[in-house]
Design a protein around this motif. Structure first.
Motif, PDB file in Angstrom:
ATOM      1  N   ARG A  76      31.251 -29.865   6.998  1.00  0.00           N
ATOM      2  CA  ARG A  76      31.359 -28.616   6.243  1.00  0.00           C
ATOM      3  C   ARG A  76      30.708 -28.793   4.877  1.00  0.00           C
ATOM      4  O   ARG A  76      30.941 -29.792   4.205  1.00  0.00           O
ATOM      5  N   PHE A  77      29.895 -27.817   4.473  1.00  0.00           N
ATOM      6  CA  PHE A  77      29.284 -27.875   3.151  1.00  0.00           C
ATOM      7  C   PHE A  77      30.360 -27.810   2.085  1.00  0.00           C
ATOM      8  O   PHE A  77      31.300 -27.006   2.163  1.00  0.00           O
ATOM      9  N   ILE A  78      30.235 -28.630   1.063  1.00  0.00           N
ATOM     10  CA  ILE A  78      31.144 -28.595  -0.073  1.00  0.00           C
ATOM     11  C   ILE A  78      30.319 -28.425  -1.344  1.00  0.00           C
ATOM     12  O   ILE A  78      29.378 -29.188  -1.592  1.00  0.00           O
ATOM     13  N   ASP A  79      30.673 -27.438  -2.131  1.00  0.00           N
ATOM     14  CA  ASP A  79      29.939 -27.119  -3.354  1.00  0.00           C
ATOM     15  C   ASP A  79      30.416 -28.028  -4.484  1.00  0.00           C
ATOM     16  O   ASP A  79      30.964 -27.582  -5.486  1.00  0.00           O
ATOM     17  N   VAL A  80      30.179 -29.315  -4.311  1.00  0.00           N
ATOM     18  CA  VAL A  80      30.611 -30.319  -5.273  1.00  0.00           C
ATOM     19  C   VAL A  80      29.572 -30.431  -6.385  1.00  0.00           C
ATOM     20  O   VAL A  80      28.379 -30.207  -6.172  1.00  0.00           O
ATOM     21  N   THR A  81      30.019 -30.738  -7.605  1.00  0.00           N
ATOM     22  CA  THR A  81      29.081 -30.892  -8.711  1.00  0.00           C
ATOM     23  C   THR A  81      28.234 -32.140  -8.497  1.00  0.00           C
ATOM     24  O   THR A  81      28.683 -33.105  -7.860  1.00  0.00           O
ATOM     25  N   PRO A  82      27.017 -32.157  -9.018  1.00  0.00           N
ATOM     26  CA  PRO A  82      26.186 -33.360  -8.887  1.00  0.00           C
ATOM     27  C   PRO A  82      26.863 -34.616  -9.429  1.00  0.00           C
ATOM     28  O   PRO A  82      26.754 -35.693  -8.844  1.00  0.00           O
ATOM     29  N   GLU A  83      27.577 -34.465 -10.542  1.00  0.00           N
ATOM     30  CA  GLU A  83      28.242 -35.622 -11.140  1.00  0.00           C
ATOM     31  C   GLU A  83      29.298 -36.197 -10.200  1.00  0.00           C
ATOM     32  O   GLU A  83      29.397 -37.418 -10.017  1.00  0.00           O
ATOM     33  N   VAL A 107      25.312 -54.504   3.391  1.00  0.00           N
ATOM     34  CA  VAL A 107      24.825 -53.136   3.542  1.00  0.00           C
ATOM     35  C   VAL A 107      23.326 -53.150   3.256  1.00  0.00           C
ATOM     36  O   VAL A 107      22.907 -53.560   2.179  1.00  0.00           O
ATOM     37  N   SER A 108      22.522 -52.723   4.242  1.00  0.00           N
ATOM     38  CA  SER A 108      21.069 -52.846   4.131  1.00  0.00           C
ATOM     39  C   SER A 108      20.349 -51.530   3.873  1.00  0.00           C
ATOM     40  O   SER A 108      19.153 -51.533   3.591  1.00  0.00           O
ATOM     41  N   TYR A 109      21.052 -50.409   4.026  1.00  0.00           N
ATOM     42  CA  TYR A 109      20.436 -49.095   3.777  1.00  0.00           C
ATOM     43  C   TYR A 109      21.539 -48.058   3.640  1.00  0.00           C
ATOM     44  O   TYR A 109      22.730 -48.361   3.845  1.00  0.00           O
ATOM     45  N   VAL A 110      21.157 -46.838   3.293  1.00  0.00           N
ATOM     46  CA  VAL A 110      22.107 -45.731   3.129  1.00  0.00           C
ATOM     47  C   VAL A 110      21.618 -44.530   3.928  1.00  0.00           C
ATOM     48  O   VAL A 110      20.429 -44.196   3.893  1.00  0.00           O
ATOM     49  N   LYS A 111      22.540 -43.899   4.655  1.00  0.00           N
ATOM     50  CA  LYS A 111      22.212 -42.677   5.385  1.00  0.00           C
ATOM     51  C   LYS A 111      23.295 -41.632   5.136  1.00  0.00           C
ATOM     52  O   LYS A 111      24.466 -41.878   5.439  1.00  0.00           O
ATOM     53  N   PRO A 112      22.946 -40.468   4.606  1.00  0.00           N
ATOM     54  CA  PRO A 112      23.937 -39.394   4.490  1.00  0.00           C
ATOM     55  C   PRO A 112      24.373 -38.909   5.868  1.00  0.00           C
ATOM     56  O   PRO A 112      23.643 -39.027   6.855  1.00  0.00           O
ATOM     57  N   HIS A 113      25.569 -38.329   5.914  1.00  0.00           N
ATOM     58  CA  HIS A 113      26.157 -37.876   7.178  1.00  0.00           C
ATOM     59  C   HIS A 113      26.334 -36.361   7.201  1.00  0.00           C
ATOM     60  O   HIS A 113      26.622 -35.731   6.183  1.00  0.00           O
ATOM     61  N   GLY A 114      26.188 -35.797   8.390  1.00  0.00           N
ATOM     62  CA  GLY A 114      26.651 -34.442   8.664  1.00  0.00           C
ATOM     63  C   GLY A 114      26.114 -33.371   7.742  1.00  0.00           C
ATOM     64  O   GLY A 114      24.902 -33.229   7.535  1.00  0.00           O
ATOM     65  N   ALA A 115      27.042 -32.599   7.177  1.00  0.00           N
ATOM     66  CA  ALA A 115      26.658 -31.473   6.327  1.00  0.00           C
ATOM     67  C   ALA A 115      25.894 -31.939   5.090  1.00  0.00           C
ATOM     68  O   ALA A 115      24.976 -31.255   4.625  1.00  0.00           O
ATOM     69  N   LEU A 116      26.241 -33.098   4.557  1.00  0.00           N
ATOM     70  CA  LEU A 116      25.515 -33.610   3.394  1.00  0.00           C
ATOM     71  C   LEU A 116      24.070 -33.905   3.764  1.00  0.00           C
ATOM     72  O   LEU A 116      23.139 -33.562   3.018  1.00  0.00           O
ATOM     73  N   TYR A 117      23.859 -34.516   4.914  1.00  0.00           N
ATOM     74  CA  TYR A 117      22.498 -34.824   5.390  1.00  0.00           C
ATOM     75  C   TYR A 117      21.665 -33.550   5.461  1.00  0.00           C
ATOM     76  O   TYR A 117      20.529 -33.507   4.979  1.00  0.00           O
ATOM     77  N   ASN A 118      22.242 -32.508   6.074  1.00  0.00           N
ATOM     78  CA  ASN A 118      21.494 -31.266   6.247  1.00  0.00           C
ATOM     79  C   ASN A 118      21.315 -30.505   4.935  1.00  0.00           C
ATOM     80  O   ASN A 118      20.279 -29.892   4.702  1.00  0.00           O
ATOM     81  N   THR A 119      22.331 -30.555   4.077  1.00  0.00           N
ATOM     82  CA  THR A 119      22.255 -29.830   2.807  1.00  0.00           C
ATOM     83  C   THR A 119      21.141 -30.354   1.925  1.00  0.00           C
ATOM     84  O   THR A 119      20.378 -29.584   1.325  1.00  0.00           O
TER      85      THR A 119
END
Length: 253
Positions: A76-83, A107-119
Protein backbone atom coordinates in the motif's frame (compact mmCIF):
# COMPACT_ATOMS: atom_id res chain seq x y z
CA UNK A 1 22.27 -11.31 -26.12
CA UNK A 2 23.06 -11.63 -22.42
CA UNK A 3 25.45 -14.47 -21.62
CA UNK A 4 24.79 -14.34 -17.87
CA UNK A 5 22.05 -13.07 -15.60
CA UNK A 6 21.28 -12.93 -11.88
CA UNK A 7 18.19 -14.77 -10.59
CA UNK A 8 16.67 -13.32 -7.43
CA UNK A 9 13.69 -13.98 -5.16
CA UNK A 10 11.98 -12.21 -2.25
CA UNK A 11 12.63 -14.35 0.83
CA UNK A 12 12.45 -14.21 4.62
CA UNK A 13 8.80 -13.15 4.50
CA UNK A 14 7.37 -15.58 7.06
CA UNK A 15 6.31 -14.07 10.38
CA UNK A 16 6.04 -15.93 13.66
CA UNK A 17 3.63 -18.84 13.20
CA UNK A 18 2.73 -17.76 9.66
CA UNK A 19 4.85 -19.39 6.96
CA UNK A 20 5.07 -17.81 3.54
CA UNK A 21 6.85 -19.49 0.65
CA UNK A 22 9.50 -22.22 0.62
CA UNK A 23 12.71 -20.31 1.25
CA UNK A 24 14.88 -23.41 1.54
CA UNK A 25 13.84 -24.68 -1.90
CA UNK A 26 14.16 -21.24 -3.48
CA UNK A 27 17.67 -20.82 -2.09
CA UNK A 28 18.67 -23.89 -4.07
CA UNK A 29 17.61 -22.19 -7.30
CA UNK A 30 18.45 -18.48 -7.10
CA UNK A 31 21.73 -16.60 -7.02
CA UNK A 32 20.52 -13.62 -4.95
CA UNK A 33 18.05 -13.42 -2.05
CA UNK A 34 16.09 -10.22 -1.38
CA UNK A 35 15.62 -10.66 2.37
CA UNK A 36 12.81 -8.80 4.11
CA UNK A 37 13.88 -6.39 6.84
CA UNK A 38 10.90 -6.59 9.20
CA UNK A 39 8.87 -3.64 7.92
CA UNK A 40 6.62 -5.49 5.44
CA UNK A 41 7.36 -9.06 6.54
CA UNK A 42 9.83 -11.20 8.43
CA UNK A 43 10.79 -11.35 12.09
CA UNK A 44 14.32 -11.45 13.54
CA UNK A 45 14.40 -15.25 13.91
CA UNK A 46 13.14 -15.77 10.35
CA UNK A 47 15.66 -13.30 8.95
CA UNK A 48 18.54 -14.92 10.83
CA UNK A 49 17.57 -18.38 9.57
CA UNK A 50 17.20 -17.09 6.02
CA UNK A 51 20.60 -15.38 6.06
CA UNK A 52 22.27 -18.46 7.53
CA UNK A 53 20.76 -20.68 4.84
CA UNK A 54 21.75 -18.19 2.11
CA UNK A 55 25.31 -18.15 3.44
CA UNK A 56 25.43 -21.95 3.47
CA UNK A 57 24.19 -22.09 -0.14
CA UNK A 58 26.50 -19.35 -1.40
CA UNK A 59 23.53 -17.12 -2.28
CA UNK A 60 24.09 -13.36 -2.06
CA UNK A 61 21.90 -11.42 0.41
CA UNK A 62 20.22 -8.12 -0.38
CA UNK A 63 18.15 -5.88 1.89
CA UNK A 64 14.54 -5.66 0.72
CA UNK A 65 13.37 -2.36 2.18
CA UNK A 66 9.76 -1.22 2.29
CA UNK A 67 7.17 1.06 3.79
CA UNK A 68 6.37 0.33 7.44
CA UNK A 69 3.30 -1.77 6.58
CA UNK A 70 3.13 -5.26 8.08
CA UNK A 71 -0.65 -5.40 7.80
CA UNK A 72 -0.59 -4.60 4.09
CA UNK A 73 2.56 -6.60 3.28
CA UNK A 74 4.13 -3.37 2.03
CA UNK A 75 1.80 -3.23 -0.96
CA UNK A 76 0.00 0.00 0.00
CA UNK A 77 1.30 3.46 -0.87
CA UNK A 78 2.16 5.52 2.19
CA UNK A 79 2.52 9.29 1.93
CA UNK A 80 5.55 9.36 4.21
CA UNK A 81 7.82 12.41 4.35
CA UNK A 82 11.20 12.07 2.63
CA UNK A 83 12.95 12.55 5.97
CA UNK A 84 11.02 9.73 7.61
CA UNK A 85 11.44 7.44 4.60
CA UNK A 86 15.20 7.97 4.57
CA UNK A 87 15.35 7.09 8.28
CA UNK A 88 13.14 4.02 7.76
CA UNK A 89 15.37 2.70 4.96
CA UNK A 90 18.56 3.36 6.95
CA UNK A 91 17.05 1.44 9.88
CA UNK A 92 16.09 -1.55 7.71
CA UNK A 93 19.45 -1.87 5.96
CA UNK A 94 21.32 -1.55 9.24
CA UNK A 95 19.13 -4.19 10.93
CA UNK A 96 19.74 -6.72 8.17
CA UNK A 97 23.46 -5.90 8.11
CA UNK A 98 23.70 -6.96 11.75
CA UNK A 99 21.72 -10.15 11.18
CA UNK A 100 23.71 -11.00 8.04
CA UNK A 101 27.00 -10.51 9.87
CA UNK A 102 25.84 -12.82 12.65
CA UNK A 103 24.90 -15.38 9.98
CA UNK A 104 28.34 -15.26 8.36
CA UNK A 105 27.43 -13.18 5.32
CA UNK A 106 26.93 -9.55 4.34
CA UNK A 107 24.29 -7.32 2.75
CA UNK A 108 25.48 -6.89 -0.84
CA UNK A 109 22.73 -4.75 -2.40
CA UNK A 110 19.39 -3.03 -1.72
CA UNK A 111 16.04 -3.63 -3.41
CA UNK A 112 12.84 -1.74 -2.56
CA UNK A 113 9.71 -3.87 -2.09
CA UNK A 114 6.13 -3.71 -3.26
CA UNK A 115 4.41 -0.35 -3.28
CA UNK A 116 7.66 1.48 -2.52
CA UNK A 117 9.33 -0.15 -5.54
CA UNK A 118 6.50 0.94 -7.82
CA UNK A 119 6.10 4.40 -6.30
CA UNK A 120 9.72 5.44 -6.80
CA UNK A 121 9.53 4.66 -10.51
CA UNK A 122 7.99 8.15 -10.82
CA UNK A 123 7.78 9.76 -7.34
CA UNK A 124 10.98 11.78 -7.22
CA UNK A 125 10.88 12.86 -3.57
CA UNK A 126 10.54 9.31 -2.30
CA UNK A 127 13.04 8.04 -4.87
CA UNK A 128 15.58 10.58 -3.66
CA UNK A 129 14.87 9.62 -0.04
CA UNK A 130 15.61 5.94 -0.69
CA UNK A 131 18.74 6.74 -2.69
CA UNK A 132 19.95 9.08 0.05
CA UNK A 133 19.49 6.36 2.67
CA UNK A 134 21.57 3.83 0.74
CA UNK A 135 24.27 6.43 0.12
CA UNK A 136 24.74 7.31 3.78
CA UNK A 137 24.74 3.66 4.93
CA UNK A 138 27.12 2.37 2.24
CA UNK A 139 27.58 4.10 -1.10
CA UNK A 140 29.11 0.88 -2.43
CA UNK A 141 25.81 -0.99 -2.27
CA UNK A 142 24.14 -1.46 -5.69
CA UNK A 143 20.40 -0.88 -5.94
CA UNK A 144 17.93 -3.02 -7.89
CA UNK A 145 15.06 -1.33 -9.67
CA UNK A 146 13.25 -0.61 -12.90
CA UNK A 147 15.27 0.72 -15.81
CA UNK A 148 14.26 4.27 -16.72
CA UNK A 149 12.89 5.05 -13.25
CA UNK A 150 13.50 8.31 -11.41
CA UNK A 151 14.90 6.12 -8.63
CA UNK A 152 17.74 5.16 -10.95
CA UNK A 153 18.26 8.82 -11.85
CA UNK A 154 18.52 9.78 -8.18
CA UNK A 155 20.75 6.79 -7.40
CA UNK A 156 23.17 7.55 -10.23
CA UNK A 157 23.26 11.22 -9.25
CA UNK A 158 24.64 10.04 -5.90
CA UNK A 159 27.13 7.66 -7.49
CA UNK A 160 25.25 4.44 -6.69
CA UNK A 161 25.47 1.42 -8.98
CA UNK A 162 22.08 0.61 -10.52
CA UNK A 163 21.05 -2.90 -11.56
CA UNK A 164 18.14 -3.21 -14.00
CA UNK A 165 15.62 -5.80 -12.91
CA UNK A 166 12.87 -7.61 -14.80
CA UNK A 167 10.04 -9.68 -13.35
CA UNK A 168 9.46 -13.25 -14.45
CA UNK A 169 5.87 -13.54 -13.26
CA UNK A 170 4.46 -10.03 -13.75
CA UNK A 171 2.63 -8.50 -16.72
CA UNK A 172 4.05 -5.32 -18.27
CA UNK A 173 2.41 -2.14 -19.50
CA UNK A 174 3.43 -0.77 -22.94
CA UNK A 175 5.53 1.91 -21.18
CA UNK A 176 7.63 -0.75 -19.44
CA UNK A 177 6.03 -0.42 -16.00
CA UNK A 178 4.33 -3.31 -14.19
CA UNK A 179 0.60 -3.92 -14.40
CA UNK A 180 -0.94 -3.15 -10.99
CA UNK A 181 -1.76 -6.19 -8.87
CA UNK A 182 -5.28 -4.77 -8.63
CA UNK A 183 -5.73 -5.48 -12.35
CA UNK A 184 -6.69 -8.93 -13.71
CA UNK A 185 -3.87 -11.13 -14.99
CA UNK A 186 -1.20 -8.91 -13.42
CA UNK A 187 0.53 -11.99 -12.01
CA UNK A 188 1.39 -14.92 -14.30
CA UNK A 189 1.23 -18.53 -13.10
CA UNK A 190 2.15 -20.90 -15.96
CA UNK A 191 5.80 -22.00 -15.44
CA UNK A 192 6.34 -22.84 -19.13
CA UNK A 193 4.94 -19.48 -20.32
CA UNK A 194 6.94 -17.59 -17.68
CA UNK A 195 10.16 -19.40 -18.58
CA UNK A 196 9.69 -18.54 -22.26
CA UNK A 197 9.09 -14.87 -21.41
CA UNK A 198 12.25 -14.74 -19.31
CA UNK A 199 14.27 -16.38 -22.07
CA UNK A 200 13.08 -13.68 -24.48
CA UNK A 201 13.91 -10.96 -21.96
CA UNK A 202 17.44 -12.21 -21.41
CA UNK A 203 18.42 -13.42 -24.88
CA UNK A 204 16.51 -10.92 -27.05
CA UNK A 205 16.05 -7.96 -24.69
CA UNK A 206 12.31 -7.77 -25.27
CA UNK A 207 8.96 -8.66 -23.75
CA UNK A 208 5.35 -8.67 -24.94
CA UNK A 209 3.22 -6.11 -23.08
CA UNK A 210 -0.45 -6.58 -22.16
CA UNK A 211 -1.60 -4.82 -25.35
CA UNK A 212 0.40 -7.23 -27.51
CA UNK A 213 3.17 -4.78 -28.34
CA UNK A 214 6.78 -5.93 -28.07
CA UNK A 215 8.84 -3.58 -25.93
CA UNK A 216 12.55 -3.46 -25.13
CA UNK A 217 13.64 -4.49 -21.65
CA UNK A 218 16.99 -4.15 -19.91
CA UNK A 219 17.68 -7.01 -17.53
CA UNK A 220 20.68 -7.70 -15.33
CA UNK A 221 18.64 -9.56 -12.70
CA UNK A 222 15.39 -11.53 -12.98
CA UNK A 223 12.98 -11.69 -10.05
CA UNK A 224 10.77 -14.67 -9.25
CA UNK A 225 8.45 -13.83 -6.37
CA UNK A 226 8.96 -16.29 -3.53
CA UNK A 227 5.42 -15.82 -2.20
CA UNK A 228 3.63 -16.60 -5.49
CA UNK A 229 1.71 -19.88 -5.77
CA UNK A 230 3.99 -22.40 -7.45
CA UNK A 231 7.04 -20.17 -6.92
CA UNK A 232 9.45 -23.11 -6.68
CA UNK A 233 8.14 -24.67 -9.91
CA UNK A 234 8.34 -21.31 -11.67
CA UNK A 235 11.90 -20.66 -10.49
CA UNK A 236 12.95 -24.15 -11.53
CA UNK A 237 11.40 -23.74 -14.99
CA UNK A 238 13.07 -20.34 -15.46
CA UNK A 239 16.43 -21.68 -14.30
CA UNK A 240 16.28 -24.73 -16.59
CA UNK A 241 15.15 -22.69 -19.62
CA UNK A 242 17.93 -20.14 -19.21
CA UNK A 243 20.57 -22.83 -18.83
CA UNK A 244 19.18 -24.56 -21.93
CA UNK A 245 19.56 -21.25 -23.81
CA UNK A 246 23.24 -21.18 -22.84
CA UNK A 247 22.81 -18.42 -20.25
CA UNK A 248 24.99 -18.59 -17.14
CA UNK A 249 23.27 -17.85 -13.82
CA UNK A 250 25.52 -15.69 -11.70
CA UNK A 251 25.31 -12.70 -9.40
CA UNK A 252 25.74 -9.28 -10.96
CA UNK A 253 29.27 -8.01 -10.51
Amino acid sequence: MATSVDLNADLGESFGAWKLGDDEAMLGLVTSANVACGFHAGDPAVLLRTCREAAARGVRVGAQVSYRDLAGFGRRFIDVTPEDLTADVIYQIAALQGIAQAAGTTVSYVKPHGALYNTIVSHRDQAAAVAAAVTVVDAGLPVLGLSGSVFFEEARRRGLRTVAEAFADRAYQPDGTLVSRREPNAVLHDPVEIAARVAAMVTAGQITAVDGSVIPVIVESVCVHGDSPGAVEIAMAVRERLLAEGVTLSTFS
